[in-house]
Design an enzyme around this catalytic site. Structure first.
Site, mmCIF file in Angstrom:
data_model
loop_
_atom_site.group_PDB
_atom_site.id
_atom_site.type_symbol
_atom_site.label_atom_id
_atom_site.label_comp_id
_atom_site.label_asym_id
_atom_site.label_seq_id
_atom_site.Cartn_x
_atom_site.Cartn_y
_atom_site.Cartn_z
ATOM 1 N N CYS A 1 -4.315 -1.367 -2.170
ATOM 2 C CA CYS A 1 -4.506 0.047 -2.230
ATOM 3 C C CYS A 1 -5.391 0.388 -3.384
ATOM 4 C CB CYS A 1 -3.031 0.705 -2.565
ATOM 5 S SG CYS A 1 -3.163 2.676 -2.917
ATOM 6 N N ASP B 1 1.036 -1.068 -0.035
ATOM 7 C CA ASP B 1 0.003 0.123 -0.021
ATOM 8 C C ASP B 1 0.942 1.142 0.078
ATOM 9 O OD1 ASP B 1 -2.462 1.567 0.338
ATOM 10 O OD2 ASP B 1 -1.808 2.008 2.391
ATOM 11 N N SER B 2 0.213 2.429 -0.424
ATOM 12 C CA SER B 2 1.057 3.624 -0.196
ATOM 13 C C SER B 2 1.319 3.788 1.153
ATOM 14 C CB SER B 2 0.193 4.619 -0.765
ATOM 15 O OG SER B 2 -0.941 4.614 -0.078
ATOM 16 N N HIS C 1 -7.904 3.042 3.704
ATOM 17 C CA HIS C 1 -8.031 3.515 5.049
ATOM 18 C C HIS C 1 -9.427 3.485 5.572
ATOM 19 C CE1 HIS C 1 -4.447 5.320 4.257
ATOM 20 N NE2 HIS C 1 -4.182 5.899 5.090
ATOM 21 N N GLU D 1 -5.407 8.429 9.546
ATOM 22 C CA GLU D 1 -3.860 8.507 9.971
ATOM 23 C C GLU D 1 -3.744 9.227 11.463
ATOM 24 O OE1 GLU D 1 -1.036 9.095 6.882
ATOM 25 O OE2 GLU D 1 -1.993 7.069 5.859
ATOM 26 N N CYS E 1 -11.291 2.920 -0.674
ATOM 27 C CA CYS E 1 -9.787 3.142 -0.153
ATOM 28 C C CYS E 1 -9.487 2.444 1.111
ATOM 29 C CB CYS E 1 -9.788 4.620 0.344
ATOM 30 S SG CYS E 1 -8.444 5.237 1.228
HETATM 31 N N1 DGL Z 1 -4.745 3.576 0.794
HETATM 32 C C1 DGL Z 1 -4.937 4.281 -0.477
HETATM 33 C C2 DGL Z 1 -6.204 3.560 -1.233
HETATM 34 O O1 DGL Z 1 -6.737 2.718 -0.911
HETATM 35 C C3 DGL Z 1 -5.255 5.512 -0.326
HETATM 36 C C4 DGL Z 1 -4.039 6.633 0.458
HETATM 37 C C5 DGL Z 1 -3.409 7.452 -0.647
HETATM 38 O O2 DGL Z 1 -3.683 8.360 -1.255
HETATM 39 O O3 DGL Z 1 -2.277 7.024 -0.793
HETATM 40 O O4 DGL Z 1 -6.369 4.255 -2.316
#
Ligand code: DGL
Length: 250
Positions: A70, A7-8, A182, A150, A180
């Site tokens: 992600c 993931d990012s 998160h 976060e 997403c």
């Molecule tokens: N976790 C990333 C997603 O599922 C989003 C976070 C980011 O912008 O890097 O898209």
């Protein structure tokens, strides 16, 4: 089976949580590109370049399967990663659409897709849902939820007012795609906002997908998890401890 999960940043830990709850793998190697998060505001070529670099990183570990935890990367770089990798690569978008189809047969339900700017701009969910016959889809960018999660804010006024800001003109939603990784951490609040609407969660969706398509049903008693990050790995490890708790063995 050894899986690489990318993931990012920390968001993909929600996918790791689902993988651990279902005991799918013996070993999980997680890599978060915390030095360059967020990806959701970047353009397509940058996201693809970062994703290819992440694949390079995993070449050190002889993984059997690569999970893109992600949505943003899945939206733009899945095809490229499939081309470049010599192992299976699975993104979260297709599994999310399948999970929605498994829950809702009627095609005229009202679906809300939320995600980063890049994910929504890609139209990936909307295109797949429309080709499956769903007609009522609203897609909105809700990028502010990323830093809120976060910050460890999972309820209270900041989250409530952000939901009001994004959702004020939206009513009668039956299903919400949490586009997403998160967002599962605020799933309950988002669902409540829409009167208990069903949320589709990338982690649970990918578990179903892996079980069905990749024979991942071994039920491992113990999973070893290693965490790596391109910046502040200790920070990522402490978020992992907080979010995954007892699911992590020593
Ligand atoms: N976790 C990333 C997603 O599922 C989003 C976070 C980011 O912008 O890097 O898209």
């Amino acid at each position: 089976m050894r899986v690489g999960v990318f993931d990012s940043g920390v968001g993909g830990l929600t996918v790791v949580k689902s993988l651990l709850e279902h005991k799918l793998f013996k070993e999980i190697i997680y890599y978060g590109d915390t030095a360059r998060v967020p990806y959701g505001v970047k353009d397509k070529n940058t996201i693809i370049r970062y994703a290819v670099e992440a694949l390079e990183f995993f070449k050190n570990f002889e993984i059997d399967i690569f999970v893109i935890a992600c949505n943003t990367v899945s939206a733009y770089a899945l095809d490229r990663l499939v081309q470049e990798a010599d192992i299976p690569v699975v993104g979260v978008i297709n599994p999310g659409v399948i999970a929605l189809k498994n829950s809702f047969i009627k095609k005229d339900i009202n679906i809300l897709v939320i995600g980063t700017k890049a994910t929504i701009r890609s139209g990936s969910y909307e295109t797949q849902l429309k080709s499956d016959g769903y007609t009522n889809i609203i897609s909105i960018q809700t990028g502010l939820f990323v830093p809120i999660v976060e910050e460890g804010i999972f309820d209270g006024e900041v989250l409530d007012s952000t939901m009001r800001y994004y959702f004020k003109d939206i009513n009668n939603i039956d299903a919400i795609i949490l586009g997403c990784t998160h967002f599962p951490l605020i799933e309950k609040k988002i669902s409540e906002y829409f009167g208990g609407a069903k949320c589709i969660h990338s982690g649970d969706a990918i578990v179903e997908y892996l079980q069905k398509n990749y024979n991942c049903d071994k039920n491992f008693d113990k999973t070893s998890v290693q965490f790596f990050a391109s910046d502040n790995p200790d920070g990522l490890k402490s978020v992992a401890k907080e979010w995954l708790g007892d699911l992590l063995h020593e």
